[in-house]
Write an enzyme that holds these catalytic residues in place. Structure first.
Site, PDB file in Angstrom:
ATOM      1  NE  ARG A 261      76.664  43.939  83.480  1.00 55.80           N
ATOM      2  CZ  ARG A 261      76.760  42.775  84.089  1.00 55.80           C
ATOM      3  NH1 ARG A 261      77.945  42.294  84.434  1.00 55.80           N
ATOM      4  NH2 ARG A 261      75.678  42.076  84.392  1.00 55.80           N
TER       5      ARG A 261
ATOM      6  CG  ASP B  14      66.089  45.626  80.487  1.00 52.78           C
ATOM      7  OD1 ASP B  14      66.152  45.534  81.724  1.00 52.78           O
ATOM      8  OD2 ASP B  14      67.031  45.337  79.729  1.00 52.78           O
TER       9      ASP B  14
ATOM     10  CE  LYS C 160      67.263  39.484  78.183  1.00 56.18           C
ATOM     11  NZ  LYS C 160      68.008  38.985  79.334  1.00 56.18           N
TER      12      LYS C 160
END
Ligand code: BES
Ligand code: MN
Ligand code: ZN
Length: 498
Positions: free
Chosen positions: A347, A284, A273
């Site tokens: 995910r 997170d 990032k």
């Protein structure tokens, strides 16, 4: 200091306390107990409010001199907004305003809950006031060298319907404290909250709470074929964990499964990032924190359903041992994914956790995850995205969220977008071939792991953290989802089959 709550039927103006807090409605209409403050002012309250520019907007407060005429040493007016538009959430905001205006006193007595109109449930109103006090008064001071915490230690709610109110007050104290635990853990820097430490915090919190806790280490994750959690965890010096929690009351009706994303820090991995994007990435793990906090209160809330929960915990870091773009991972349910962007890591760990949840054959699943920036583009910083494979179950979760004042909004899982996550190499890919609709394609990825079980995915990337104070939401970790999950678990019914 933790605030203690009491309920009393004594007249508010006679209760000994440092501060008496009374409600006022828009138009400066005096609420219950405010007449005593007016008397203490010799009938001058209306003029005083006008002079001070007080309009009784929701959450507005005004300190009033009382000339030693009350049981309390001082008084404060708390605005509730328009009387005919009162909502439960207005009481939560008023509770927060009270806590923020009472940081220099030890004890408050308040008639706030007495302002509840007949149309609102008195227990819910009491719960909201207490939640507002706890959440609005929240401060995270653990890293200050000279902290100056609020002095508020006791709040007494006066009411004629004390028994009903007491039920709500207890529920509010329980749920509010759980949300505060989640906030604390979200606000804790990742240096002090490795996956191992996070798992230990969960064990500590859940000890003696009627919840069985199993922590899976790397060897166990390998045995259980959790390739997603292991794959994302590979880049970090800090090994991953999976915490499995089981609440099984005798004679349980139905089984609910909860899943929460627990990335203790998301650097993006090799798909690093930019610096700005990393600043808040200790957040997170907010989904996992909310799930664990909820598990800790199920017994106190008298939840009748069995609840199982899975929280995968990893740190997403770049290194010589990190997962690479182009690698393929094999998940718990045997499916494979091509990892094209290591920053779409949530995910990957949720895939294993959802597969485990589905294997437990629950009647329904809810997952909470700070999953996509795209969801924030769609819904902003205060509203969570709700995706589901089962409309009635989606409606149940949404109704619970609406009731507790945690805003969620439905987003679709379009079959037609499935081709955006098809992979030539593996079963699916972890980033879509389109830059648009990122919240939906992330949801579609997750759907591959829940089988036929009714499932709701809440993308909480926005509301898990607040950029500034706003009523009972304080800057930083918000504990979003705890109140919704507590409500979902309390009301849980087997979803009607299609
Ligand atoms: N944890 C982030 C999502 C996020 C972003 C949460 C900002 C809160 C604030 C997630 O792991 C992520 O990096 N998602 C990527 C996915 C992309 C690479 C497909 C994103 O949203 O950019
Ligand atoms: Mn990421
Ligand atoms: Zn992430």
């Amino acid at each position: 200091m933790p605030v203690a709550f009491a309920v009393s039927t004594a007249p508010a103006d006679q209760v000994k306390a440092d501060l008496l807090a009374v409600p006022v409605f828009a138009g400066n209409l005096l609420g219950p107990g405010a007449d005593a403050v007016d008397r203490a002012l010799g009938g001058g309250l209306a003029a005083f409010m006008t002079e001070a520019g007080f309009e009784a907007k929701t959450g507005q407060t005004l300190a009033v001199p009382t000339n030693g005429a009350l049981g309390a040493s001082a008084a404060v007016l708390v605005g509730l907004g328009a009387r005919d538009e009162l909502t439960v959430d207005a009481f939560r905001k008023a509770g927060a305003a009270l806590a923020k205006g009472a940081t220099k006193v030890a004890s408050v007595v308040t008639t706030l809950a007495e302002a509840a109109p007949a149309a609102l449930d008195r227990a819910e109103v009491g719960q909201a006031v207490v939640e507002g006090v706890l959440l609005g008064g929240y401060e995270f001071l653990g890293y200050k060298s000279a902290p100056m915490p609020s002095k508020l230690a006791e709040v007494t709610l006066v009411s004629r319907a004390a028994a009903t109110l007491r039920r709500g007050v207890e529920r509010g104290a329980t749920v509010g404290s759980a949300a505060i635990w989640a906030r604390d853990i979200v606000n804790t820097p990742a240096k002090d909250l490795s996956p191992v430490e996070f798992a230990k915090s969960a064990q500590r919190l859940l000890r003696g709470k009627g919840v069985k806790v199993d922590v899976l280490d790397e060897a166990a994750l390998k045995r259980e074929r959790c390739g997603g959690i292991l794959g994302v965890g590979m880049g970090s010096q800090q090994p991953p964990r999976l915490v499995k929690m089981t609440y099984a009351p005798t004679g349980a009706r139905g089984t609910l499964a909860l899943v929460g994303k627990g990335v203790v820090f998301d650097s993006g991995g090799l798909s690093l990032k930019p610096a700005g994007g990393m600043e808040t990435m200790k957040t997170d793990m907010a989904g996992a924190a909310a799930v664990i906090a909820t598990m800790s209160v199920l017994r106190d809330l008298g939840v009748k359903a069995k609840v199982v929960a899975f929280t995968p915990m990893v740190e997403n870091m770049p290194s010589g041992t990190a997962i690479r773009p182009g690698d393929v991972l094999t998940f718990r349910n045997g499916k494979t994914a091509e990892v094209l962007n290591t920053d779409a890591e949530g995910r990957l760990i949720l895939a294993d956790a959802l597969a485990l949840a589905a294997e437990a054959k629950p009647d329904a699943i809810v997952d909470l995850a700070t999953l996509t920036g795209a969801c924030m583009v769609a819904l902003g910083e205060r509203i969570a995205g709700l995706m589901t494979n089962d409309e009635p179950w989606g409606d149940q979760v949404r109704a619970a969220a609406d009731q507790v004042g945690e805003p969620v909004w439905p987003l679709p899982l379009p079959k037609d977008y499935e081709k955006l996550i098809e992979s030539e190499l593996a079963d699916i890919r972890n980033t879509a071939t389109s830059t648009y609709g990122g919240a939906l394609t992330a949801g579609l990825f997750l759907q591959h792991f829940v089988g036929e079980v009714p499932w709701v995915h809440l993308d909480i990337a926005g509301p898990s953290r607040a950029p500034s104070d706003n009523g009972y939401v304080r800057k930083g970790g918000t504990g979003f989802g705890v109140r919704t999950l507590a409500e979902v678990a309390t009301r849980f019914r087997k979803p009607r089959r299609k």
